[in-house]
Write an enzyme that holds these catalytic residues in place. Structure first.
Site, PDB file in Angstrom:
ATOM      1  N   ASP A 215       0.803  -1.074   0.123  1.00  0.00           N
ATOM      2  CA  ASP A 215      -0.039  -0.092   0.382  1.00  0.00           C
ATOM      3  C   ASP A 215       1.270   1.239   0.437  1.00  0.00           C
ATOM      4  O   ASP A 215       0.546   1.914  -1.256  1.00  0.00           O
ATOM      5  CB  ASP A 215      -1.036  -0.246   1.201  1.00  0.00           C
ATOM      6  CG  ASP A 215      -1.939   1.545   0.849  1.00  0.00           C
ATOM      7  OD1 ASP A 215      -2.306   1.620   0.318  1.00  0.00           O
ATOM      8  OD2 ASP A 215      -2.696   1.648   2.010  1.00  0.00           O
ATOM      9  N   ASN A 237      -3.155 -10.515  -3.906  1.00  0.00           N
ATOM     10  CA  ASN A 237      -3.244 -12.069  -3.576  1.00  0.00           C
ATOM     11  C   ASN A 237      -1.554 -12.409  -2.967  1.00  0.00           C
ATOM     12  O   ASN A 237      -0.502 -11.914  -3.649  1.00  0.00           O
ATOM     13  CB  ASN A 237      -3.822 -12.592  -5.390  1.00  0.00           C
ATOM     14  CG  ASN A 237      -5.219 -12.239  -6.195  1.00  0.00           C
ATOM     15  OD1 ASN A 237      -5.654 -12.362  -4.877  1.00  0.00           O
ATOM     16  ND2 ASN A 237      -5.451 -11.679  -7.118  1.00  0.00           N
ATOM     17  N   LYS A 239       0.594 -15.580  -2.999  1.00  0.00           N
ATOM     18  CA  LYS A 239       1.179 -16.501  -3.623  1.00  0.00           C
ATOM     19  C   LYS A 239       2.243 -17.527  -2.711  1.00  0.00           C
ATOM     20  O   LYS A 239       1.810 -18.695  -2.531  1.00  0.00           O
ATOM     21  CB  LYS A 239       1.918 -15.956  -4.867  1.00  0.00           C
ATOM     22  CG  LYS A 239       0.680 -14.989  -6.512  1.00  0.00           C
ATOM     23  CD  LYS A 239      -0.289 -16.308  -6.315  1.00  0.00           C
ATOM     24  CE  LYS A 239      -0.952 -15.037  -7.654  1.00  0.00           C
ATOM     25  NZ  LYS A 239      -2.208 -15.773  -8.191  1.00  0.00           N
ATOM     26  N   ARG A 260      -9.498  12.085 -11.150  1.00  0.00           N
ATOM     27  CA  ARG A 260      -8.886  12.193 -10.045  1.00  0.00           C
ATOM     28  C   ARG A 260      -8.751  10.370  -9.599  1.00  0.00           C
ATOM     29  O   ARG A 260      -8.030  10.220  -7.913  1.00  0.00           O
ATOM     30  CB  ARG A 260     -10.455  12.839  -8.526  1.00  0.00           C
ATOM     31  CG  ARG A 260     -10.290  14.259  -9.244  1.00  0.00           C
ATOM     32  CD  ARG A 260     -10.775  14.976  -7.735  1.00  0.00           C
ATOM     33  NE  ARG A 260     -10.474  14.665  -6.826  1.00  0.00           N
ATOM     34  CZ  ARG A 260     -11.322  15.036  -5.968  1.00  0.00           C
ATOM     35  NH1 ARG A 260     -12.222  15.879  -6.031  1.00  0.00           N
ATOM     36  NH2 ARG A 260     -10.952  15.148  -4.910  1.00  0.00           N
ATOM     37  N   LYS A 261      -8.938   9.663  -9.910  1.00  0.00           N
ATOM     38  CA  LYS A 261      -9.110   8.069  -9.290  1.00  0.00           C
ATOM     39  C   LYS A 261      -7.540   7.575 -10.539  1.00  0.00           C
ATOM     40  O   LYS A 261      -6.620   7.574 -11.582  1.00  0.00           O
ATOM     41  CB  LYS A 261     -10.093   7.097  -9.904  1.00  0.00           C
ATOM     42  CG  LYS A 261     -11.411   7.763  -9.942  1.00  0.00           C
ATOM     43  CD  LYS A 261     -12.211   6.725  -9.801  1.00  0.00           C
ATOM     44  CE  LYS A 261     -13.270   7.288  -8.678  1.00  0.00           C
ATOM     45  NZ  LYS A 261     -14.660   6.088  -9.562  1.00  0.00           N
TER      46      LYS A 261
END
Length: 284
Positions: A215, A237, A239, A260-261
């Site tokens: 993040d 995910n 692994k 704005r994304k």
């Protein structure tokens, strides 16, 4: 008869006052009402001016924040990032100064902030080798190392002890990492070595610790592109587990921008790139 009429008239004058007294009282009441209304208008005007001053101050602070975010160009990401993230130095030490009259004053002695994205004794040979390789890539300007500090700007007294979570551990005990940014490719490479305080299953890093640094890396990529951002969605995910003390490489890529994304993706691989440990996407 005339005397009785005069007596009644005298009584009425005594009750009602001399001629014109009623008009005088009405005039006084009118002037008092006007004074009250003028006072209310004045107080209302003062409240409006105070509200306008507050709104102006809020607009100014918002403008300053936007300028700080917009000022972080991709090429100058390393230089602008401390201002963008609002980083500051460690708490300043206080020293006494003696005046000529014998009295003392106190002043803060500014300390240069410590960049935690530099090698320290806890770094393994593997992460040091990778660090040196990327520092050589920085020489031609294609890559740039992003600095990292302990804490953020002190906005309020209550936040004076606030620290960046990923930089809250002693050297070698938690997150040891450094990021490099490539402007042309809109890509960040993060070299990460996890310490024993991040253990989940015995001998392996906690999934939450891995997610945290993913993040952080994805958010940094979006932040360089669009200024201050917040995580809206994070999809991960897992692994293969990551052993503690091992070194992995987090590759983050800015995929697309919609208004704005900011959509980003990343993968976490071993140094030899043969093992895929984790992959994820997010938008900010």
């Amino acid at each position: 008869m005339l005397r009785s009429c005069a007596a009644r008239l005298h009584t009425l004058v005594g009750l009602r006052g001399p001629p014109g007294a009623a008009r005088l009282r009405v005039s006084e009441r009118r002037r008092a009402g006007e004074r009250r209304r003028a006072g209310e208008r004045r107080r209302g005007s003062e409240r409006r001016r105070g509200s306008e001053r507050r709104r102006g101050s809020e607009r100014l602070r918002g403008s300053e924040r936007r300028r700080a975010a917009a000022g972080c160009g991709a090429r100058g990401a390393g230089r602008c990032w401390p201002a963008l993230a609002g980083e500051r130095s460690e708490p300043s030490t206080i020293r006494n100064k003696a005046r000529g009259d014998g009295s003392r004053t106190f002043s803060s002695e500014e300390i240069v902030p410590k960049d935690r994205a530099l090698p320290n004794p806890s770094w393994s040979k593997e992460i040091r080798l990778l660090f040196d390789q990327f520092m050589k890539k920085c020489e031609d300007g294609s890559w740039e190392r992003l600095p990292s500090f302990v804490s953020t700007v002190q906005m309020e007294e209550l936040m004076s002890q606030a620290r960046l979570f990923t930089r809250s551990f002693e050297d070698g005990m938690g997150f040891e990492y450094v990021m490099f940014y490539n402007n042309d490719e809109k890509r960040i490479v993060c070299l990460f070595q996890g310490g024993p305080h991040l253990q989940g299953a015995p001998g392996f890093l906690h999934g939450g610790a891995i997610s945290t640094l993913m993040d952080t890396t994805l958010g940094m990529n979006a932040m360089i592109a669009g200024g201050v951002v917040m995580t809206a969605n994070l999809n991960i995910n897992f692994k293969r587990p990551i052993p503690i003390y091992s070194v992995v490489v987090i590759n983050s890529q800015l995929d697309k921008v919609e208004g704005r994304k900011y959509y980003v993706s990343c993968s976490v691989r071993s140094v030899d790139e043969k093992t895929l440990h984790t992959e994820g996407t997010g938008f900010y």
